[in-house]
Design an enzyme around this catalytic site. Structure first.
Site, PDB file in Angstrom:
ATOM      1  N   LYS A 255       3.137  12.172  -8.368  1.00  0.00           N
ATOM      2  CA  LYS A 255       2.933  10.575  -8.587  1.00  0.00           C
ATOM      3  C   LYS A 255       2.396  10.195 -10.087  1.00  0.00           C
ATOM      4  O   LYS A 255       1.381  10.809 -10.516  1.00  0.00           O
ATOM      5  CB  LYS A 255       1.742  10.090  -7.656  1.00  0.00           C
ATOM      6  CG  LYS A 255       1.372   8.664  -7.596  1.00  0.00           C
ATOM      7  CD  LYS A 255       0.608   8.309  -6.506  1.00  0.00           C
ATOM      8  CE  LYS A 255      -0.277   7.020  -6.612  1.00  0.00           C
ATOM      9  NZ  LYS A 255      -1.224   6.463  -5.499  1.00  0.00           N
ATOM     10  N   ASP A 260      -3.355   1.606 -11.296  1.00  0.00           N
ATOM     11  CA  ASP A 260      -3.129   1.164  -9.800  1.00  0.00           C
ATOM     12  C   ASP A 260      -4.170  -0.009  -9.618  1.00  0.00           C
ATOM     13  O   ASP A 260      -5.360   0.415  -9.170  1.00  0.00           O
ATOM     14  CB  ASP A 260      -3.234   2.497  -8.799  1.00  0.00           C
ATOM     15  CG  ASP A 260      -2.938   1.806  -7.383  1.00  0.00           C
ATOM     16  OD1 ASP A 260      -2.502   0.526  -7.197  1.00  0.00           O
ATOM     17  OD2 ASP A 260      -3.304   2.609  -6.392  1.00  0.00           O
ATOM     18  N   LYS A 267      -7.344  -4.591  -5.338  1.00  0.00           N
ATOM     19  CA  LYS A 267      -8.266  -3.614  -5.125  1.00  0.00           C
ATOM     20  C   LYS A 267      -9.687  -4.230  -5.586  1.00  0.00           C
ATOM     21  O   LYS A 267      -9.531  -5.096  -6.386  1.00  0.00           O
ATOM     22  CB  LYS A 267      -8.244  -2.217  -5.936  1.00  0.00           C
ATOM     23  CG  LYS A 267      -7.177  -1.225  -5.568  1.00  0.00           C
ATOM     24  CD  LYS A 267      -7.445  -0.004  -6.308  1.00  0.00           C
ATOM     25  CE  LYS A 267      -6.252   1.116  -5.907  1.00  0.00           C
ATOM     26  NZ  LYS A 267      -6.844   1.578  -4.529  1.00  0.00           N
ATOM     27  N   ASP A 278      -4.430   7.350 -11.884  1.00  0.00           N
ATOM     28  CA  ASP A 278      -3.617   7.454 -10.692  1.00  0.00           C
ATOM     29  C   ASP A 278      -2.310   8.086 -11.057  1.00  0.00           C
ATOM     30  O   ASP A 278      -1.393   8.296 -10.011  1.00  0.00           O
ATOM     31  CB  ASP A 278      -3.187   6.133  -9.979  1.00  0.00           C
ATOM     32  CG  ASP A 278      -3.176   6.136  -8.327  1.00  0.00           C
ATOM     33  OD1 ASP A 278      -3.472   7.255  -7.840  1.00  0.00           O
ATOM     34  OD2 ASP A 278      -2.372   5.270  -8.034  1.00  0.00           O
ATOM     35  N   ASP A 337      -0.961  -2.014  -2.394  1.00  0.00           N
ATOM     36  CA  ASP A 337      -1.734  -0.820  -2.723  1.00  0.00           C
ATOM     37  C   ASP A 337      -1.376   0.457  -2.273  1.00  0.00           C
ATOM     38  O   ASP A 337      -1.728   1.528  -2.661  1.00  0.00           O
ATOM     39  CB  ASP A 337      -3.296  -1.381  -2.303  1.00  0.00           C
ATOM     40  CG  ASP A 337      -4.086  -0.692  -3.156  1.00  0.00           C
ATOM     41  OD1 ASP A 337      -3.703   0.234  -4.067  1.00  0.00           O
ATOM     42  OD2 ASP A 337      -5.116  -0.347  -2.853  1.00  0.00           O
ATOM     43  N   GLU A 339       1.179   2.132  -2.550  1.00  0.00           N
ATOM     44  CA  GLU A 339       2.217   2.283  -3.532  1.00  0.00           C
ATOM     45  C   GLU A 339       2.867   3.719  -4.026  1.00  0.00           C
ATOM     46  O   GLU A 339       3.896   3.632  -4.471  1.00  0.00           O
ATOM     47  CB  GLU A 339       2.180   1.459  -5.071  1.00  0.00           C
ATOM     48  CG  GLU A 339       1.446   2.220  -5.995  1.00  0.00           C
ATOM     49  CD  GLU A 339      -0.088   2.716  -5.715  1.00  0.00           C
ATOM     50  OE1 GLU A 339      -0.493   2.004  -4.691  1.00  0.00           O
ATOM     51  OE2 GLU A 339      -0.395   3.865  -6.163  1.00  0.00           O
ATOM     52  N   ARG A 341       3.361   6.181  -2.037  1.00  0.00           N
ATOM     53  CA  ARG A 341       4.296   6.889  -1.193  1.00  0.00           C
ATOM     54  C   ARG A 341       5.642   6.180  -1.407  1.00  0.00           C
ATOM     55  O   ARG A 341       6.723   6.574  -0.937  1.00  0.00           O
ATOM     56  CB  ARG A 341       3.969   6.563   0.217  1.00  0.00           C
ATOM     57  CG  ARG A 341       3.704   5.268   0.523  1.00  0.00           C
ATOM     58  CD  ARG A 341       3.032   5.164   1.940  1.00  0.00           C
ATOM     59  NE  ARG A 341       1.440   5.031   1.789  1.00  0.00           N
ATOM     60  CZ  ARG A 341       0.519   5.041   2.626  1.00  0.00           C
ATOM     61  NH1 ARG A 341       0.767   5.136   3.910  1.00  0.00           N
ATOM     62  NH2 ARG A 341      -0.892   5.206   2.224  1.00  0.00           N
TER      63      ARG A 341
HETATM   64  N1  BES Z   1      -4.289   5.387  -5.575  1.00  0.00           N
HETATM   65  C1  BES Z   1      -4.740   5.114  -4.443  1.00  0.00           C
HETATM   66  C2  BES Z   1      -5.696   6.167  -3.722  1.00  0.00           C
HETATM   67  C3  BES Z   1      -6.988   6.700  -4.408  1.00  0.00           C
HETATM   68  C4  BES Z   1      -8.037   6.104  -3.839  1.00  0.00           C
HETATM   69  C5  BES Z   1      -6.763   7.613  -5.495  1.00  0.00           C
HETATM   70  C6  BES Z   1      -9.259   6.364  -4.496  1.00  0.00           C
HETATM   71  C7  BES Z   1      -8.137   7.867  -5.783  1.00  0.00           C
HETATM   72  C8  BES Z   1      -9.412   7.506  -5.483  1.00  0.00           C
HETATM   73  C9  BES Z   1      -3.640   4.868  -3.501  1.00  0.00           C
HETATM   74  O1  BES Z   1      -2.623   4.190  -4.204  1.00  0.00           O
HETATM   75  C10 BES Z   1      -4.025   3.761  -2.503  1.00  0.00           C
HETATM   76  O2  BES Z   1      -4.410   2.705  -2.952  1.00  0.00           O
HETATM   77  N2  BES Z   1      -4.059   4.063  -1.375  1.00  0.00           N
HETATM   78  C11 BES Z   1      -4.595   2.991  -0.343  1.00  0.00           C
HETATM   79  C12 BES Z   1      -3.762   3.165   0.990  1.00  0.00           C
HETATM   80  C13 BES Z   1      -3.751   1.934   1.949  1.00  0.00           C
HETATM   81  C14 BES Z   1      -3.506   0.803   1.349  1.00  0.00           C
HETATM   82  C15 BES Z   1      -3.073   2.456   3.078  1.00  0.00           C
HETATM   83  C16 BES Z   1      -6.112   3.426   0.116  1.00  0.00           C
HETATM   84  O3  BES Z   1      -6.278   4.831   0.204  1.00  0.00           O
HETATM   85  O4  BES Z   1      -7.003   2.543   0.425  1.00  0.00           O
HETATM   86 ZN    ZN Z   2      -2.215   4.809  -6.034  1.00  0.00          ZN
HETATM   87 MN    MN Z   3      -2.693   2.010  -4.384  1.00  0.00          MN
END
Ligand code: BES
Ligand code: ZN
Ligand code: MN
Length: 493
Positions: A255, A260, A267, A278, A337, A339, A341
Site C-alpha cells: 500500500k 491519508d 480523519k 501510510d 477513509d 482507501e 483496500r
Molecule cells: N491508514 C488507515 C489505517 C491506519 C490507522 C493506519 C491507524 C495506521 C494507524 C486506513 O486507511 C483507514 O483509515 N482505515 C479505516 C477504515 C475504516 C474507515 C473502515 C480505519 O481503520 O478507521
Molecule cells: Zn490509509
Molecule cells: Mn484511510
C-alpha cells in the site's frame, strides 16, 4: 585494533565471565568479576555496565551487556543486546565500537547467524532520522563496528553473516527512511524516483504507470482515491528475475498512500501527521527489492506499489459514489477513509493478470488490527494454509511477531452492498477481517497472504533494534520468505 568501546557479555547468574569476556576480565585484572561479586553486575537482560580499561587493553572502555538467562537465549537476544549496547556506547561518545560474538561460546549459536544478528542490531539500533534537523546531534554517529574473534576458523562464517546483516539492515533502514519522510517530500513521484534508483542499482526491471495507462487498464480504485489530490498517482512495478528458466514469480504488493487524510470522510486532526506513514507497505516491498537486488537469490520476485495521496479536494471521491475496479467489480464507497483496500484491489488484479503467484500484500490497512493485536503483532490473513505457514515461519525466523486471523466466510456478509457488487467498509466489528476479505476478493484463488501492519509500523518507544518512528517491520520477514523460496520453491503454482 584500538576502539572507543569494547562490548562483552554475561549470562545472568554467572559468577565468573567465560570465553571472550573472561579474557577481557583477566586483562582488566578481574575488574568484571569484582563488579559481579559486589552485586553491581547481574547479567540481566537490558543491563549495561561501563568499565574504564585504563590502558590495559586497546579499547578505552568495556561495556558489559547482560544476556539474561542462558535457557532463554536466542538470535533475537543477540540482535537486541547488540542494538542496546551500541546505543549506550554512542551515548558515551564512542565512534569506533568493537564487540565480541554474543552467543558464540556458551550460547551455542552458529557464528554466521550470530554475526548477522550483531550487524543488524548495531545498524538498526543506531538508526536515526535527522534529515530535517539543522543541529548536529549531541553524540556523533558510530563510524564503525568491529566484530572480534580469536578463532581464525570462524572468520569466513563471521564475514558471511556480517555481509548478510549489512544488506538486510540496510534494506530495513531504507524502509524507515521512506516512512519517516514527511509527505511533502515523500510523494508518489518521489516513490517512483526511488524505484528508479533501485532498478538501476539492483538490475531490476521497472515500469511506472501514469494516469493515462491506469485509465486504459480500468484502475478505478487507484484513480478514485487519487481524484482529490494534486499529486499524480504512480503505479510502480519493480521486477527481479533470478530464475529465468521459470515462469513463476512471487508478487509483493505494498500500500502506497503517501498521505491519508481520510479524504471527504476526514480523519480527526489528532495524530493525523502519522498518516505520512501510510505508504509503509509500499516502502516495505521496495526495501525487500533493494535487498533482493543485492543478494541475487535464484527466484523471481515482482513488487507492486499503487501510490497516491488521499485528500479531500473538490473532485475527490465521495461517500455514496460507485466506482469500477480493474477486475470489473463495482464498489460502493461508504467511507473514503477506507482507501487502502481500493488501491490494493487494483494492484492485486494487476498481479493476478500478470501471472504472479503466490502473492503477499503489506498494508497499514486498519485501525481495527491495532485494537485486536496492539503494536506488537502483525495481523496475517490468508486464503491458503500452506503459504500462510511459510510466511509465519519466515516471520518466526526473523523474530517478527505475526498472528493468523480467521477468514471465515460468514464475515463476507458484512461487505455486501445494496447498490454495487461490494462496499468498502464492513462496519465496526471485525474491521481488520472484513478489510482483509475485501482485499482477498481481488486475489481470486491465487495463494495469497495479507499482512496488516497498521499496529506495528510506527512506535513511540525505543526497544532493542527498534527506535522511535518507523519500525521497518515486515522487511526482514519478507527477505527470509524470498530467500526460503529460492532454496525450496512453493508447491503447486
Ligand atoms: N491508514 C488507515 C489505517 C491506519 C490507522 C493506519 C491507524 C495506521 C494507524 C486506513 O486507511 C483507514 O483509515 N482505515 C479505516 C477504515 C475504516 C474507515 C473502515 C480505519 O481503520 O478507521
Ligand atoms: Zn490509509
Ligand atoms: Mn484511510
Amino acid at each position: 585494533m584500538d576502539a572507543d568501546a569494547l562490548i562483552v557479555n554475561l549470562f545472568e547468574g554467572v559468577a565468573q565471565p567465560g570465553g571472550a569476556a573472561g579474557v577481557v576480565d583477566r586483562a582488566l585484572d578481574g575488574a568484571i568479576t569484582q563488579l559481579i561479586t559486589a552485586g553491581e553486575i547481574k547479567g540481566k537482560t537490558g543491563e549495561l555496565t561501563l568499565v574504564h580499561s585504563l590502558g590495559k587493553i586497546p579499547a578505552s572502555r568495556v561495556i558489559v551487556a547482560g544476556l539474561g538467562k542462558e535457557s532463554q537465549f536466542n538470535v533475537d537476544a543477540i540482535r537486541r543486546v547488540s542494538a542496546e549496547a551500541s546505543r549506550f556506547a554512542r551515548s558515551r561518545g564512542a565512534r569506533r565500537v568493537a564487540t565480541i560474538v554474543h552467543g558464540g561460546g556458551a550460547g551455542g549459536i552458529d557464528a554466521e547467524r550470530a554475526a548477522q544478528a550483531i550487524t543488524e542490531g548495531a545498524i538498526l539500533g543506531l538508526y536515526r532520522f535527522r534529515r530535517h534537523m539543522s543541529k548536529e546531534p549531541e553524540n556523533g554517529d558510530v563510524q564503525e563496528t568491529l566484530i572480534v574473534e580469536r578463532d581464525e576458523a570462524k572468520r569466513s562464517q563471521l564475514e558471511k553473516g556480517c555481509a548478510m546483516g549489512t544488506v538486510v539492515a540496510g534494506a530495513v533502514a531504507s524502509a524507515r527512511d521512506m516512512i519517516n519522510e514527511p509527505a511533502n517530500f515523500m510523494t508518489p513521484g518521489t516513490m517512483a524516483d526511488i524505484a528508479r534508483d533501485l532498478a538501476r542499482d539492483g538490475g531490476l526491471g521497472l515500469t511506472v504507470l501514469e494516469r493515462a495507462q491506469m485509465r486504459e487498464l480500468g484502475m478505478g480504485g487507484l484513480l478514485g482515491v487519487s481524484q482529490g489530490s494534486h499529486q499524480d498517482p504512480k503505479f510502480i512495478v519493480l521486477s527481479y528475475r533470478g530464475d529465468p528458466g521459470s515462469e513463476k514469480a512471487l508478487g509483493l504488493v505494498g500500500k502506497g498512500i503517501t498521505f491519508d487524510s481520510g479524504g471527504i470522510s476526514l480523519k480527526p486532526s489528532e495524530d493525523m501527521g502519522d498518516m505520512k506513514g501510510d505508504m509503509a507497505g509500499g516502502a516495505t516491498v521496495m526495501a525487500v527489492m533493494r535487498a533482493v537486488g543485492r543478494l541475487k537469490p535464484a527466484v523471481n520476485v515482482t513488487a507492486i506499489v499503487p501510490a497516491t495521496e488521499n485528500l479531500p479536494g473538490g473532485s475527490a471521491l465521495k461517500p455514496g459514489d460507485v466506482i469500477t475496479a480493474m477486475s470489473g467489480k463495482t464498489i460502493e464507497i461508504i467511507s473514503t477513509d477506507a482507501e487502502g483496500r481500493l488501491v490494493l484491489a487494483d494492484a492485486l488484479s494487476y498481479a493476478v493478470k500478470n501471472g504472479l503467484a503466490p502473492l503477499v500484500d503489506v498494508a497499514t490497512l486498519t485501525g481495527a488490527v491495532r485494537v485486536a493485536l496492539g503494536d506488537v503483532t502483525v495481523g496475517l490473513f490468508s486464503n491458503n494454509e500452506e503459504f500462510a505457514g511459510r510466511v509465519m515461519a519466515a516471520a518466526a525466523e526473523a523474530g517478527e511477531r505475526m498472528w493468523q486471523m480467521p477468514m471465515f466466510e460468514e464475515y463476507r456478509e458484512q461487505n455486501k452492498s445494496d447498490v454495487a457488487d461490494i462496499k468498502n467498509t464492513g462496519g465496526r466489528y471485525g474491521g481488520a477481517i472484513t478489510a482483509a476479505q475485501f482485499v482477498g476478493e481481488f486475489a481470486g484463488d491465487v495463494p495469497w497472504v495479507h499482512l496488516d501492519i497498521a499496529g506495528t509500523s510506527l512506535t513511540g518507544k525505543e526497544k532493542g533494534h527498534v527506535v522511535k518512528g518507523a519500525t521497518g517491520g515486515g522487511v526482514r520477514t519478507l527477505i527470509n520468505l524470498v530467500m526460503g523460496l529460492a532454496a525450496a520453491p512453493a508447491q503447486g503454482r
